[in-house]
Every structure is written in C-alpha cells, then in structure tokens.
Design a protein around this motif. Structure first.
Motif, PDB file in Angstrom:
ATOM      1  N   ARG A 246      42.932  45.681  47.767  1.00 18.03           N
ATOM      2  CA  ARG A 246      42.253  45.230  46.557  1.00 18.03           C
ATOM      3  C   ARG A 246      43.096  44.119  45.953  1.00 18.03           C
ATOM      4  O   ARG A 246      44.301  44.272  45.804  1.00 18.03           O
ATOM      5  CB  ARG A 246      42.079  46.379  45.569  1.00 18.03           C
ATOM      6  CG  ARG A 246      41.245  47.531  46.125  1.00 18.03           C
ATOM      7  CD  ARG A 246      41.160  48.693  45.137  1.00 18.03           C
ATOM      8  NE  ARG A 246      40.387  49.801  45.695  1.00 18.03           N
ATOM      9  CZ  ARG A 246      40.911  50.752  46.464  1.00 18.03           C
ATOM     10  NH1 ARG A 246      42.202  50.719  46.768  1.00 18.03           N
ATOM     11  NH2 ARG A 246      40.151  51.720  46.940  1.00 18.03           N
ATOM     12  N   SER A 248      43.201  40.317  43.291  1.00 18.31           N
ATOM     13  CA  SER A 248      42.616  39.384  42.328  1.00 18.31           C
ATOM     14  C   SER A 248      43.543  38.190  42.205  1.00 18.31           C
ATOM     15  O   SER A 248      44.699  38.222  42.661  1.00 18.31           O
ATOM     16  CB  SER A 248      42.416  40.058  40.969  1.00 18.31           C
ATOM     17  OG  SER A 248      43.667  40.493  40.445  1.00 18.31           O
ATOM     18  N   ASP A 249      43.055  37.139  41.588  1.00 13.95           N
ATOM     19  CA  ASP A 249      43.834  35.920  41.389  1.00 13.95           C
ATOM     20  C   ASP A 249      44.893  36.182  40.332  1.00 13.95           C
ATOM     21  O   ASP A 249      44.566  36.477  39.167  1.00 13.95           O
ATOM     22  CB  ASP A 249      42.895  34.793  40.950  1.00 13.95           C
ATOM     23  CG  ASP A 249      43.602  33.463  40.791  1.00 13.95           C
ATOM     24  OD1 ASP A 249      44.851  33.422  40.866  1.00 13.95           O
ATOM     25  OD2 ASP A 249      42.914  32.443  40.596  1.00 13.95           O
ATOM     26  N   ASP A 252      44.819  34.325  36.854  1.00  5.98           N
ATOM     27  CA  ASP A 252      43.701  34.537  35.922  1.00  5.98           C
ATOM     28  C   ASP A 252      43.629  36.009  35.552  1.00  5.98           C
ATOM     29  O   ASP A 252      43.285  36.857  36.383  1.00  5.98           O
ATOM     30  CB  ASP A 252      42.391  34.080  36.573  1.00  5.98           C
ATOM     31  CG  ASP A 252      41.196  34.181  35.638  1.00  5.98           C
ATOM     32  OD1 ASP A 252      41.358  34.665  34.511  1.00  5.98           O
ATOM     33  OD2 ASP A 252      40.090  33.782  36.068  1.00  5.98           O
ATOM     34  N   ASP A 253      43.960  36.313  34.284  1.00  3.43           N
ATOM     35  CA  ASP A 253      43.952  37.711  33.835  1.00  3.43           C
ATOM     36  C   ASP A 253      42.560  38.329  33.885  1.00  3.43           C
ATOM     37  O   ASP A 253      42.407  39.546  33.969  1.00  3.43           O
ATOM     38  CB  ASP A 253      44.495  37.797  32.404  1.00  3.43           C
ATOM     39  CG  ASP A 253      45.976  37.463  32.326  1.00  3.43           C
ATOM     40  OD1 ASP A 253      46.657  37.599  33.360  1.00  3.43           O
ATOM     41  OD2 ASP A 253      46.435  37.059  31.240  1.00  3.43           O
ATOM     42  N   ASP A 254      41.535  37.467  33.827  1.00  5.60           N
ATOM     43  CA  ASP A 254      40.158  37.973  33.832  1.00  5.60           C
ATOM     44  C   ASP A 254      39.501  37.841  35.209  1.00  5.60           C
ATOM     45  O   ASP A 254      38.280  37.992  35.331  1.00  5.60           O
ATOM     46  CB  ASP A 254      39.328  37.202  32.802  1.00  5.60           C
ATOM     47  CG  ASP A 254      39.846  37.402  31.375  1.00  5.60           C
ATOM     48  OD1 ASP A 254      40.235  38.532  31.057  1.00  5.60           O
ATOM     49  OD2 ASP A 254      39.869  36.421  30.610  1.00  5.60           O
ATOM     50  N   ALA A 255      40.298  37.541  36.217  1.00  7.25           N
ATOM     51  CA  ALA A 255      39.736  37.332  37.556  1.00  7.25           C
ATOM     52  C   ALA A 255      39.139  38.632  38.091  1.00  7.25           C
ATOM     53  O   ALA A 255      39.698  39.714  37.882  1.00  7.25           O
ATOM     54  CB  ALA A 255      40.819  36.843  38.507  1.00  7.25           C
ATOM     55  N   PRO A 256      38.012  38.535  38.765  1.00 11.94           N
ATOM     56  CA  PRO A 256      37.400  39.743  39.335  1.00 11.94           C
ATOM     57  C   PRO A 256      38.255  40.305  40.466  1.00 11.94           C
ATOM     58  O   PRO A 256      38.992  39.570  41.131  1.00 11.94           O
ATOM     59  CB  PRO A 256      36.061  39.238  39.859  1.00 11.94           C
ATOM     60  CG  PRO A 256      36.284  37.777  40.133  1.00 11.94           C
ATOM     61  CD  PRO A 256      37.234  37.317  39.069  1.00 11.94           C
ATOM     62  N   GLN A 257      38.140  41.602  40.687  1.00 16.12           N
ATOM     63  CA  GLN A 257      38.887  42.237  41.774  1.00 16.12           C
ATOM     64  C   GLN A 257      38.009  42.306  43.015  1.00 16.12           C
ATOM     65  O   GLN A 257      36.814  42.584  42.945  1.00 16.12           O
ATOM     66  CB  GLN A 257      39.336  43.642  41.380  1.00 16.12           C
ATOM     67  CG  GLN A 257      40.288  44.261  42.401  1.00 16.12           C
ATOM     68  CD  GLN A 257      40.838  45.598  41.939  1.00 16.12           C
ATOM     69  OE1 GLN A 257      40.150  46.612  41.984  1.00 16.12           O
ATOM     70  NE2 GLN A 257      42.091  45.586  41.495  1.00 16.12           N
ATOM     71  N   HIS A 258      38.635  42.019  44.158  1.00 16.39           N
ATOM     72  CA  HIS A 258      37.935  42.065  45.439  1.00 16.39           C
ATOM     73  C   HIS A 258      38.515  43.193  46.287  1.00 16.39           C
ATOM     74  O   HIS A 258      39.635  43.656  46.060  1.00 16.39           O
ATOM     75  CB  HIS A 258      38.080  40.726  46.165  1.00 16.39           C
ATOM     76  CG  HIS A 258      37.636  39.550  45.351  1.00 16.39           C
ATOM     77  ND1 HIS A 258      36.320  39.138  45.295  1.00 16.39           N
ATOM     78  CD2 HIS A 258      38.341  38.710  44.546  1.00 16.39           C
ATOM     79  CE1 HIS A 258      36.227  38.093  44.501  1.00 16.39           C
ATOM     80  NE2 HIS A 258      37.435  37.809  44.026  1.00 16.39           N
ATOM     81  N   GLU A 259      37.751  43.603  47.273  1.00 19.04           N
ATOM     82  CA  GLU A 259      38.196  44.705  48.128  1.00 19.04           C
ATOM     83  C   GLU A 259      37.731  44.461  49.560  1.00 19.04           C
ATOM     84  O   GLU A 259      36.623  43.983  49.789  1.00 19.04           O
ATOM     85  CB  GLU A 259      37.625  46.014  47.605  1.00 19.04           C
ATOM     86  CG  GLU A 259      38.001  47.231  48.425  1.00 19.04           C
ATOM     87  CD  GLU A 259      37.456  48.520  47.820  1.00 19.04           C
ATOM     88  OE1 GLU A 259      36.822  49.297  48.587  1.00 19.04           O
ATOM     89  OE2 GLU A 259      37.644  48.740  46.605  1.00 19.04           O
TER      90      GLU A 259
END
Length: 481
Positions: A246, A248-249, A252-259
C-alpha cells in the motif's frame, strides 16, 4: 616484529582483500588472509556479473520488441524464465570459479578459512577459538544488503539484491524497493523480462544522479517505460499467496492510497559495511557514530594506528575498481609500517547499466555546488543526435561542468546512450587536466554517439565565453557542424 604471529593479517578475501594480499606479499611472507566464506567476491558472486547477465537477457528481450521502427516485424519475444536464470547461474558460477582459482593459488600457509574478531588492538580470535597476533591489520570484510524496517518480517517472500540471483525461475510479479543504482538496474531488467514490476524509491533519488536537470530528464525516461514512484510512503504486509503493498505520494499529505499484490519483494535498499561484527569495541580504534573506523581515504589508514580499511567495508566508494585500489594501498601500507604513504586516487567514475545508462564522472554537480566552486555547465540532449536517431536510442541528457577561470573540465553527469564509453573518455580527460578547448581539438568521428559529447563541449565552451556561437542542438553533421 618477531613478537607477532604475522606481519599483516587481512580480514576478507574479496576484491579488496586479494588486492591487499598481493600488495603485502611483495614486502613480507608473514601474511594471514582470513575469510570464513563464502568466497568468490561480491562482484562475481552477487553483484556486478550476475546483474549484468540479467540485464543482458532483458536487453535482448527489449530489442526484440523494438524492431518495428526499423520496418522489421517479429513475434513478441517468448521469455523462458527458467532458462534465463539457468544461464545466469551457470555464467555466474564460472566467474566465481575464476576467483576461487586465484585464492587457491595463494600458498596454503597464508590462507585461513576462518572468520576473526578483535580481542585487542593486535590480537584476533578465530572461529576455531585459536588466536592470531598481527603487527598490522587490513579490514576488507565487505558489506551486506541492508533491509529497512518496513520490509522486515516478510520471510520467504523477501529477496535481497543478492538472493534473487539464486532464483530458478522468474516470478510473475515483484515489488522492488530502492531506486538507487541496484534498484534501477534490477527493476528495469525484471520489467523487460516480463515480470509485473513496480519500483518504489525515496527522496526522489534516481540512481546516483545529483544534477537536478539530469535527474528530472532521467526520471521521465524511466517513468515512460515502467511504473515507478520516486518518493513513496509505503506499507508492506505478507499474505498467504504473496505480499500486499500500500503506498501514497509522500509529497502530498492528501494523496490517495494505492494497493497492489505481488508475488515477492526485492530489497535494493542499500548495504551495510561488515564491521559491526568484528569486535571493534575491544580496540582503541577511533570510531564514527555508526561504529565504523575513521580512516584517511588517501592512505586507508585508521588515524595513526596499524589498522587499514579497504573495499566495501569502508563504505567510501563501493565500486570494484576502487576496492582494488584501496586494497593495494592498504596492503602495501600495512606491510611497510611505519613508512605508510598517501596516494592520490583515480578520477571518480561510476556507471549504472540501466537504459539509458547513467554515468557520474569526476566531481558531481552536488559536490561542486556544496564546495562553492565557480563553474559553468554545457549540455547536450540526445533527442536529435544523429547516430542516436539512426540506432533508435535518441533519448538522454549529458551535462558537463568546467572551471570558469581555467576552462578545465571538472566533472559530468549523464543519462544517455553509451554512457559507459563516454564516461571513460571524460574520466581520462579529467585525469589529464584537459581544458574544454583542448578536448575540442581531439578527433570526433562521424557519425558516432561521441559527437554528442562534442556538442556538449561546444556548449560548455560558449558558457565559458570562449566560443562566439550560441548553444548548439545535438544535430551533428560532421566536423564543421
């Protein structure tokens, strides 16, 4: 001198250790070369050579995919992962065999197949429990892969940048952590060999590149080929069928999380010098905050002591040719004590065998900037370079650095075609103290990739105020271009 068992004890029989042994043997026969194994050097066994074998296979597969541009149409390459890894292991073992032959050629009385730790400044305790005293010691114990905390606990789903060379087949997927030299090479190679791969880095590092322009250019080229995240916050968990990453960028504190799910993780997250298991705390050697001996890079000597560092154990310049140089200096100085000397080192040269290749020569952009050096830059973009376009390899950037008041070439960074060859030409020129104009007086054949270097030199000359023409593009049509 007779109070010691040997004049020189060398800990480690890798590239640096063998170089130290050969140098010391020119001055004394009272030598002990200690290594509990495995033998074979990092380069031959788990580094330079097996990685280049993997890269060679990957490059062949990639070339087969790129024939359409030349009007040649072939079926997509069928990659037999088991055959790829079989050839890698076979050739790797041949290279290791050559090293083993070299060690076995040393007199038996000099080679001790045991590890050692310090009991005091001059005494070593061997694996068998016996002790050995030495007038001088060379520490050439190499380094091992560093596993960062987020990757620990993955068990048999985790492979280091060394362990993957024992694979008997290629995995279907792999997450590669570390975007330095090793991570770039291995990650790109796995991608080209059909492995579903994603590369995770930190701090926007792209190999060893320090020049912001070259780094940005190289990052775009790699991003266009395979999935990579240069600065990611990630979490890795082990499941029954593989691992889950998992991320994220991190910028960017609001970057979406990927998996994404992968069969395994390959850790290329740096290396740790093998000095933490030598009992250095039992000695009076000066140590840094990591517990490593503090030494002089021109003599390899630890302060004014009888101990010398060499190779990856020094964590200075972890490159084979540097390890060999350090071994020679350390071995000879250890044998000659107290008449140790300081020796100027070669012009720095490091190469990453990615595509495009990356080369760092002489002083880096970061080093020059941090030192406050007054320098100018000249560049060439290979997008329009004649020979590069002919070959279908027209991508990359080369930047040169020259001293403003003398015109002497100081260094270069590049991610471009044939960087391994251009890097050598530049290293030799820097070693000779050549100016930019002197280099421009040398022959450049047409049409060659080296003409791109000539363009960069001309642009550097313009930046120095030595050429009236404006900066040139990389279209080279001959000597008068």
């Amino acid at each position: 001198m007779s109070t010691y068992d040997v004049d020189v004890a060398i800990l480690g029989a890798g590239t640096a250790g063998m170089a130290a042994y050969r140098a010391a043997a020119q001055h004394t026969d009272r030598i002990a070369l200690l290594d509990g194994g495995p033998l074979g050097t990092t380069c031959a066994r788990v580094g330079c050579m097996p990685s280049k074998l993997l890269i060679a296979a990957a490059g062949t597969a990639q070339a087969a995919r790129g024939t359409d541009r030349f009007g040649i149409y072939v079926d997509a390459p069928r990659i037999d992962g088991a055959a790829v890894m079989q050839r890698l292991r076979d050739e790797r073992d041949r290279f290791v065999g050559f090293v083993m032959d070299a060690v076995e050629s040393f007199p038996d009385r000099h080679v001790i197949r045991e590890k050692a730790v310090f009991v005091d400044d001059h005494t070593l305790k061997l694996t068998s429990g016996r002790t050995l005293t030495a007038r001088a010691v060379v520490i050439a114990t190499g380094a091992r892969p560093n596993i960062v905390a987020p990757l620990q606990g993955l068990g048999d789903r985790l492979y280091t940048s060394e362990g993957l060379f024992d694979w008997h087949d290629l995995p279907a997927s792999a997450a590669v952590f570390g975007a330095g030299l090793v991570g770039l090479e291995l990650g790109q190679a796995l991608h080209r060999l059909g492995v579903r791969m994603r590369l995770f880095g930190r701090d926007h590092a792209v190999g060893p590149i320090s020049d912001p322009e070259v780094r940005r250019h190289a990052a775009k080229l790699f991003e266009a080929e395979f999935p990579v995240h240069w600065h990611a916050d990630s979490e890795v968990t082990r499941g029954e069928a593989g691992v889950t990453v998992r991320w994220s960028d991190a910028d960017d504190d609001d970057a979406p999380q990927h998996e994404e799910e992968f069969d395994c993780v390959v850790a290329a997250t740096g290396r740790t010098p093998n000095v933490d298991r030598l009992g250095l705390e039992a000695t009076s050697l000066p140590l840094d905050d990591r517990g490593a001996p503090i030494f002089d890079a021109l003599s390899m000597r630890v302060a004014q002591t009888h101990v010398f560092m060499a190779g990856d154990a020094s964590a200075d310049l972890p490159l084979l040719h540097e390890a060999a140089d350090e071994g020679r200096i350390a071995g000879e100085n250890a044998a000659l004590l107290p008449d140790a000397y300081r020796k100027a080192r070669r012009t720095p040269l490091s190469i990453v065998f990615s595509d495009p290749q990356i080369a760092m020569v002489g002083a880096s952009h970061a080093e020059l900037t941090e030192a406050g050096t007054d320098f100018v830059t000249g560049a060439v973009d290979f997008a329009d370079q004649g020979r590069a376009r002919v070959m279908g390899q027209n991508a990359g950037l080369l930047r040169l650095y020259a001293q403003r008041d003398t015109g002497c070439l100081l260094g270069a960074e590049m991610a471009c075609p044939a960087a391994e060859h251009i890097g050598h030409l530049l290293a030799w020129s820097i070693s000779d103290g050549a100016t930019v104009d002197q280099m421009l007086e040398r022959p450049f054949y047409h049409p060659t990739l080296e003409e791109g270097l000539r363009t960069a030199l001309r642009n550097t000359s313009h930046a120095l105020g030595m050429a009236p023409t404006p900066p040139l593009r990389s279209i080279d049509c001959g000597p008068g271009a």
